[in-house]
Write a protein that holds these residues in place. Structure first.
Motif, PDB file in Angstrom:
ATOM      1  N   LEU A 115       0.828  -1.205   0.000  1.00 58.31           N
ATOM      2  CA  LEU A 115       0.000   0.000   0.000  1.00 58.31           C
ATOM      3  C   LEU A 115       0.860   1.251   0.000  1.00 58.31           C
ATOM      4  N   SER A 116       0.377   2.280  -0.658  1.00 57.28           N
ATOM      5  CA  SER A 116       1.039   3.582  -0.627  1.00 57.28           C
ATOM      6  C   SER A 116       0.803   4.228   0.735  1.00 57.28           C
ATOM      7  N   PRO A 117       1.569   5.259   1.082  1.00 56.37           N
ATOM      8  CA  PRO A 117       1.329   5.925   2.377  1.00 56.37           C
ATOM      9  C   PRO A 117      -0.100   6.442   2.533  1.00 56.37           C
ATOM     10  N   ALA A 118      -0.686   7.001   1.466  1.00 54.10           N
ATOM     11  CA  ALA A 118      -2.058   7.505   1.566  1.00 54.10           C
ATOM     12  C   ALA A 118      -3.044   6.366   1.800  1.00 54.10           C
ATOM     13  N   SER A 119      -2.859   5.246   1.082  1.00 55.36           N
ATOM     14  CA  SER A 119      -3.749   4.100   1.263  1.00 55.36           C
ATOM     15  C   SER A 119      -3.567   3.475   2.634  1.00 55.36           C
TER      16      SER A 119
ATOM     17  N   LEU B 194       6.336  -0.883   8.738  1.00 59.27           N
ATOM     18  CA  LEU B 194       5.700  -0.488   7.481  1.00 59.27           C
ATOM     19  C   LEU B 194       6.094   0.927   7.088  1.00 59.27           C
ATOM     20  N   TRP B 195       6.045   1.840   8.038  1.00 53.84           N
ATOM     21  CA  TRP B 195       6.317   3.236   7.722  1.00 53.84           C
ATOM     22  C   TRP B 195       7.803   3.503   7.545  1.00 53.84           C
ATOM     23  N   ALA B 196       8.647   2.683   8.179  1.00 53.54           N
ATOM     24  CA  ALA B 196      10.089   2.851   7.976  1.00 53.54           C
ATOM     25  C   ALA B 196      10.456   2.593   6.517  1.00 53.54           C
ATOM     26  N   ARG B 197       9.765   1.664   5.860  1.00 53.05           N
ATOM     27  CA  ARG B 197      10.009   1.406   4.441  1.00 53.05           C
ATOM     28  C   ARG B 197       9.677   2.634   3.604  1.00 53.05           C
ATOM     29  N   HIS B 198       8.568   3.290   3.913  1.00 52.18           N
ATOM     30  CA  HIS B 198       8.180   4.488   3.156  1.00 52.18           C
ATOM     31  C   HIS B 198       9.132   5.648   3.435  1.00 52.18           C
ATOM     32  N   VAL B 199       9.608   5.755   4.677  1.00 53.14           N
ATOM     33  CA  VAL B 199      10.573   6.812   4.992  1.00 53.14           C
ATOM     34  C   VAL B 199      11.864   6.603   4.217  1.00 53.14           C
ATOM     35  N   ARG B 200      12.351   5.357   4.187  1.00 54.13           N
ATOM     36  CA  ARG B 200      13.591   5.077   3.445  1.00 54.13           C
ATOM     37  C   ARG B 200      13.388   5.297   1.955  1.00 54.13           C
ATOM     38  N   ARG B 201      12.223   4.889   1.439  1.00 60.15           N
ATOM     39  CA  ARG B 201      11.992   4.967   0.000  1.00 60.15           C
ATOM     40  C   ARG B 201      11.920   6.418  -0.488  1.00 60.15           C
TER      41      ARG B 201
ATOM     42  N   ALA C 140      -9.383  21.232  10.935  1.00 58.63           N
ATOM     43  CA  ALA C 140     -10.691  20.631  10.685  1.00 58.63           C
ATOM     44  C   ALA C 140     -10.732  19.883   9.371  1.00 58.63           C
ATOM     45  N   ALA C 141      -9.910  20.320   8.411  1.00 59.40           N
ATOM     46  CA  ALA C 141      -9.908  19.663   7.099  1.00 59.40           C
ATOM     47  C   ALA C 141      -9.272  18.294   7.142  1.00 59.40           C
ATOM     48  N   ARG C 142      -8.431  18.041   8.106  1.00 58.92           N
ATOM     49  CA  ARG C 142      -7.770  16.741   8.201  1.00 58.92           C
ATOM     50  C   ARG C 142      -8.698  15.768   8.919  1.00 58.92           C
ATOM     51  N   SER C 143      -9.350  14.971   8.171  1.00 56.73           N
ATOM     52  CA  SER C 143     -10.335  14.070   8.770  1.00 56.73           C
ATOM     53  C   SER C 143      -9.667  12.885   9.448  1.00 56.73           C
ATOM     54  N   ALA C 144      -8.531  12.438   8.917  1.00 57.21           N
ATOM     55  CA  ALA C 144      -7.874  11.262   9.484  1.00 57.21           C
ATOM     56  C   ALA C 144      -7.184  11.644  10.787  1.00 57.21           C
ATOM     57  N   PRO C 145      -7.347  10.851  11.838  1.00 53.36           N
ATOM     58  CA  PRO C 145      -6.682  11.174  13.095  1.00 53.36           C
ATOM     59  C   PRO C 145      -5.176  11.018  12.968  1.00 53.36           C
ATOM     60  N   ALA C 146      -4.439  11.878  13.662  1.00 52.01           N
ATOM     61  CA  ALA C 146      -2.982  11.813  13.608  1.00 52.01           C
ATOM     62  C   ALA C 146      -2.485  10.607  14.383  1.00 52.01           C
ATOM     63  N   PRO C 147      -1.422   9.942  13.886  1.00 54.29           N
ATOM     64  CA  PRO C 147      -0.858   8.810  14.619  1.00 54.29           C
ATOM     65  C   PRO C 147      -0.156   9.294  15.881  1.00 54.29           C
ATOM     66  N   PRO C 148       0.132   8.386  16.824  1.00 56.70           N
ATOM     67  CA  PRO C 148       0.872   8.790  18.027  1.00 56.70           C
ATOM     68  C   PRO C 148       2.188   9.455  17.669  1.00 56.70           C
ATOM     69  N   ALA C 149       2.590  10.450  18.458  1.00 60.11           N
ATOM     70  CA  ALA C 149       3.725  11.293  18.095  1.00 60.11           C
ATOM     71  C   ALA C 149       5.040  10.531  18.060  1.00 60.11           C
TER      72      ALA C 149
ATOM     73  N   ALA D 109       5.238   6.594  11.732  1.00 59.70           N
ATOM     74  CA  ALA D 109       4.145   7.157  10.931  1.00 59.70           C
ATOM     75  C   ALA D 109       3.981   8.651  11.216  1.00 59.70           C
ATOM     76  N   ALA D 110       4.118   9.053  12.474  1.00 59.66           N
ATOM     77  CA  ALA D 110       4.013  10.474  12.808  1.00 59.66           C
ATOM     78  C   ALA D 110       5.167  11.261  12.205  1.00 59.66           C
ATOM     79  N   TRP D 111       6.353  10.657  12.179  1.00 56.20           N
ATOM     80  CA  TRP D 111       7.507  11.324  11.571  1.00 56.20           C
ATOM     81  C   TRP D 111       7.284  11.514  10.071  1.00 56.20           C
ATOM     82  N   TYR D 112       6.787  10.477   9.411  1.00 56.02           N
ATOM     83  CA  TYR D 112       6.506  10.590   7.976  1.00 56.02           C
ATOM     84  C   TYR D 112       5.460  11.673   7.726  1.00 56.02           C
ATOM     85  N   ARG D 113       4.438  11.706   8.546  1.00 57.94           N
ATOM     86  CA  ARG D 113       3.370  12.696   8.380  1.00 57.94           C
ATOM     87  C   ARG D 113       3.907  14.114   8.567  1.00 57.94           C
ATOM     88  N   ALA D 114       4.786  14.295   9.568  1.00 59.63           N
ATOM     89  CA  ALA D 114       5.353  15.618   9.805  1.00 59.63           C
ATOM     90  C   ALA D 114       6.221  16.066   8.633  1.00 59.63           C
TER      91      ALA D 114
END
Length: 400
Positions: free
Chosen positions: A101-105, A125-132, A193-202, A206-211
């Motif tokens: 899955l892509s990060p958005a999916s 899972l998210w470490a792979r996306h960060v490296r990629r 308010a526009a961000r409907s998806a809840p933020a992952p734990p800090a 996943a939170a690092w990728y999001r930031a």
């Protein structure tokens, strides 16, 4: 209904115009007049919406033939994991599916239920996306700064917050079911308010990728040819803090102050101009060179250089040359046995004061003056990728 509303709000509007704002007894009167206007606005808006909706339904009923009513699919509860066939997959198969899955999916999948939220938030899972995506521009310093920022946020969260004085308008905004008053009065953050998806734990990857993706984190890295290829910085690489802009797929670079000059920002920095710092040496410190004994004519290197003692070092590209007595014959050359190393910067014209300099192989230290600048530590380039990256920025015209 409209004339009635206009007649009822006319006294309130008059009070708002004539009541002095600085006179305390009139303050409550002005606020009551404002509330009356807000309520009238809400009633008008909802009345217009209801009338428009009724009109659309009548038009649809007249144009469309009657159809058999469809039974809506039952809503999936958040913790109803048994209703999801994907969770019936073996653990290894499910992990393999999530890895594709892509990060958005992956973020969208985490919103389905509690079981998938835990699986989709795993650091692996998210470490792979960060490296990629970010591996080429993120170094150990970026991770350390992110951990330091998390510690700062945690410390700030433990501090007692000053009590906010709650007025009667706040109570009205909470009790009134319409959102317009609450947003206007309490100044709700529209971006949040526009961000409907809840933020992952800090403290998760996943939170690092999001930031990083949202541009909420300035990370340390180095930028080739700073200030968009300014002639004074060609074939150099300087430390900066960068923030990603996903709208343009570029970075904003913030360079530290140089002497008395304030910090500068450069927008639109492309990915090809950014790299993670290959060394942990701070920009103000002299790098301890450990490659001097191995340098031979033709070797590619980076050397620290700064204009004066108040400036941070930048890394500049060059090639080891032959000493003057040598005839550059590879079979007869003995330059590697000499204590002096000739450093050449061939993007400068022959005869330029920036074309050549020499350093001591055994007693290397910072050398230079306020006129020609100061040369610092040397790093030998070990891979063809590093050399080709530098050559990609070679100037079209020879510099003087």
């Amino acid at each position: 209904m409209l004339p009635l509303l206009l007649i009822s709000t006319l006294p309130a509007f008059t009070l708002l115009l004539v009541a002095p704002a600085s006179y305390k007894p009139w303050k409550l009167v002005r606020e009551l007049g404002l509330v009356a206007l807000l309520l009238a606005r809400e009633l008008l808006r909802h009345s217009a919406s209801a009338a428009a909706g009724a009109g659309r339904k009548e038009q649809q009923g007249a144009r469309m033939p009657p159809s058999k009513a469809k039974t809506p699919a039952p809503a999936l509860a958040e913790d109803d994991a048994d209703a999801l066939p994907v969770l019936d997959l073996p653990e290894l198969a499910l992990e393999r599916v999530l890895e594709e899955l892509s990060p958005a999916s992956l973020a969208a999948m985490a919103c389905v239920c509690a079981g998938l939220r835990d699986r989709c938030s795993m650091d692996g899972l998210w470490a792979r996306h960060v490296r990629r995506k970010w591996g080429r521009v993120l170094g150990a310093a970026a991770r350390r700064e992110w951990e330091a920022e998390l510690a700062t946020r945690a410390a700030a969260a433990t501090l007692p917050r000053p009590a906010r004085r709650r007025g009667w308008a706040d109570s009205l905004a909470c009790a009134w079911p319409l959102s317009w008053i609450g947003r206007r009065w309490l100044k709700e953050d529209a971006a949040a308010a526009a961000r409907s998806a809840p933020a992952p734990p800090a403290d998760t990857v996943a939170a690092w990728y999001r930031a990083l993706e949202c541009g909420d984190f300035w990370f340390p890295a180095q930028v080739y040819n700073r200030e968009d290829g300014h002639v004074g910085f060609l074939l150099s690489c300087y430390d900066a803090h960068l923030r990603y802009d996903r709208r343009t797929d570029t970075f904003t670079a913030r360079y530290p102050p140089h002497g008395r000059k304030p910090a500068k920002e450069e927008e639109g920095v492309q990915w090809c101009r950014v790299r993670a710092a290959p060394l942990s040496t701070p920009a103000q410190d002299l790098h301890a060179s450990g490659c001097l004994e191995d340098l031979r004519p033709g070797d590619h290197f980076e050397i620290q250089w700064r204009k004066n003692k108040d400036f941070p070092y930048g890394w500049w590209y060059g090639v080891v040359g032959h000493l003057e007595p040598c005839n550059a014959n590879e079979h007869l050359c003995r330059c590697h046995e000499d204590d002096t190393i000739m450093l050449e910067f061939k993007h400068y014209a022959a005869g330029s004061r920036w074309r050549q300099t020499t350093v001591s192989r055994k007693d290397h230290r910072e050398k230079g003056d306020e006129t020609d600048g100061f040369y610092g530590g040397i790093r030998k380039l070990q891979t063809k990728d590093e050399i080709s990256t530098w050559r990609r920025f070679w100037p079209v015209d020879v510099l003087s």
